[in-house]
Motif scaffolding. Structure first.
Motif, PDB file in Angstrom:
ATOM      1  N   PHE A 147       0.654  -1.057  -0.018  1.00 46.97           N
ATOM      2  CA  PHE A 147      -0.004   0.039   0.081  1.00 46.97           C
ATOM      3  C   PHE A 147       0.993   1.299   0.171  1.00 46.97           C
ATOM      4  O   PHE A 147       1.820   1.577   1.103  1.00 46.97           O
ATOM      5  CB  PHE A 147      -0.912   0.054   1.252  1.00 46.97           C
ATOM      6  CG  PHE A 147      -2.053  -1.057   1.273  1.00 46.97           C
ATOM      7  CD1 PHE A 147      -3.230  -0.877   0.782  1.00 46.97           C
ATOM      8  CD2 PHE A 147      -1.933  -2.176   2.106  1.00 46.97           C
ATOM      9  CE1 PHE A 147      -4.059  -1.777   0.418  1.00 46.97           C
ATOM     10  CE2 PHE A 147      -2.779  -3.228   1.905  1.00 46.97           C
ATOM     11  CZ  PHE A 147      -4.009  -2.975   1.182  1.00 46.97           C
ATOM     12  N   TRP A 162       0.515   5.090  -0.073  1.00 45.62           N
ATOM     13  CA  TRP A 162      -0.662   6.176   0.242  1.00 45.62           C
ATOM     14  C   TRP A 162       0.094   7.598  -0.056  1.00 45.62           C
ATOM     15  O   TRP A 162       1.247   7.668   0.220  1.00 45.62           O
ATOM     16  CB  TRP A 162      -1.035   5.965   1.687  1.00 45.62           C
ATOM     17  CG  TRP A 162      -1.803   4.836   2.052  1.00 45.62           C
ATOM     18  CD1 TRP A 162      -1.020   3.858   2.826  1.00 45.62           C
ATOM     19  CD2 TRP A 162      -2.943   4.110   1.644  1.00 45.62           C
ATOM     20  NE1 TRP A 162      -1.885   2.737   2.968  1.00 45.62           N
ATOM     21  CE2 TRP A 162      -3.042   2.900   2.100  1.00 45.62           C
ATOM     22  CE3 TRP A 162      -3.879   4.680   0.828  1.00 45.62           C
ATOM     23  CZ2 TRP A 162      -4.200   2.258   2.095  1.00 45.62           C
ATOM     24  CZ3 TRP A 162      -5.071   4.042   0.617  1.00 45.62           C
ATOM     25  CH2 TRP A 162      -5.169   2.587   1.245  1.00 45.62           C
ATOM     26  N   THR A 216      -4.235   0.601  -3.844  1.00 39.87           N
ATOM     27  CA  THR A 216      -4.900   1.160  -2.663  1.00 39.87           C
ATOM     28  C   THR A 216      -6.299   1.665  -2.815  1.00 39.87           C
ATOM     29  O   THR A 216      -7.077   1.928  -1.989  1.00 39.87           O
ATOM     30  CB  THR A 216      -4.064   2.536  -2.248  1.00 39.87           C
ATOM     31  OG1 THR A 216      -4.105   3.627  -3.260  1.00 39.87           O
ATOM     32  CG2 THR A 216      -2.503   1.982  -1.862  1.00 39.87           C
ATOM     33  N   ASN A 238      -0.731   6.955  -8.894  1.00 43.48           N
ATOM     34  CA  ASN A 238      -1.723   5.984  -8.630  1.00 43.48           C
ATOM     35  C   ASN A 238      -3.008   6.212  -9.560  1.00 43.48           C
ATOM     36  O   ASN A 238      -3.650   7.123  -9.329  1.00 43.48           O
ATOM     37  CB  ASN A 238      -2.044   5.926  -7.234  1.00 43.48           C
ATOM     38  CG  ASN A 238      -2.750   4.566  -6.666  1.00 43.48           C
ATOM     39  OD1 ASN A 238      -3.973   4.550  -7.335  1.00 43.48           O
ATOM     40  ND2 ASN A 238      -2.502   3.848  -5.840  1.00 43.48           N
TER      41      ASN A 238
END
Length: 267
Positions: A135, A137, A163, A178
């Motif tokens: 993950f 972030w 994510t 992302n």
């Protein structure tokens, strides 16, 4: 000459959003999916057939690896017991309803794709270039971490998903993007989903990533979920745009229900 590519992540068997993505990007020569084709939604074969028939180039996500290999769970990385329970329901349904020919195809997918475009290089992965289910972030990823990945893999940009929350960060060495997911909304109180485009106009010195919102009708997918006996919580998430499951993994900043579109920079 190609001047843009389209990249999506996490279809999660949301055949409605996948169809909308394919329609929206029909004029794009190269389209990529960064993995996790199944999970969450109904009729996984339908989503896989849409992607394969459209010749979308796919990366293997942790879900695809698990389904292809016949693992016991998705390897998603959730730690909360309730989230793990819902993830198992989703995984068991997906595995039971994915045709053997699709499972064999999922086994063949690469976990990394390196693109060479003009004189630049870009890397496509699922979680991170190092770990398929990592993950990454926005709120807790330092510029130095992104720069180290760019330097180590000798690329000008990295695209990832996993994510479920889209974001873009520019650093001196390049960018991290992302692309979000097609499978469910990005926890912002709206039912639309996201994908990304990398645009490179012929007069530009370098390509720039862009997060793109995608509207679609979730009702047919929700109705199919109900018929297939998938949890009401999954259905509500598609309708409300708020994560009803698997939210415990979110850092505090990402847990807030808010718009995920980048704030325009003042010149």
């Amino acid at each position: 000459m190609c001047d843009r590519i389209a990249l999506c992540g996490g279809p999660y068997s949301n055949f409605g959003a996948v169809a909308a993505f394919l329609d929206r990007t029909a004029g794009v020569d190269y389209r990529f999916c960064l993995g996790d084709m199944g999970g969450f939604g109904p009729f996984p074969n339908r989503t896989l057939e849409l992607l394969r028939q459209a010749a979308v180039i796919c990366v293997q996500g942790n879900y695809d690896q698990a389904i292809g290999d016949g693992d016991r769970d998705c390897g998603c990385g959730y730690t909360d017991p309730r989230d793990r329970e819902f993830a198992q329901i989703s995984y068991d349904y997906t595995y039971a309803h994915t045709a053997p020919t699709h499972r064999q195809w999922l086994q063949t997918l690469p976990q990394l794709i390196r693109l060479r475009w003009r004189d630049r290089a870009f890397l496509l992965c699922h979680g991170s270039p190092d770990v398929v289910n990592e993950f990454v972030w926005e709120s807790d990823t330092a510029d130095s971490w992104i720069a180290s990945w760019l330097d180590r893999f000798a690329v000008d940009g990295i695209f990832a998903t996993h994510t479920g929350i889209p974001w873009v960060r520019q650093v001196a060495q390049g960018f991290w993007c992302n692309v979000g997911v097609l499978g469910r909304p990005a926890h912002e109180g709206q039912p639309h989903v996201y994908f990304a485009e990398l645009r490179w106009p012929r007069a530009a010195a370098i390509a720039r990533p862009e997060i793109v919102p995608l509207s679609y009708d979730p009702q047919p997918v929700v109705a199919a979920m109900a018929r297939e006996g998938l949890p009401t919580e999954f259905q509500q998430s598609l309708l409300t745009g708020i994560w009803t499951t698997c939210a415990e993994i979110l850092p505090e900043a990402e847990r807030r229900v808010r718009s995920r579109l980048p704030v325009p920079q003042r010149s």
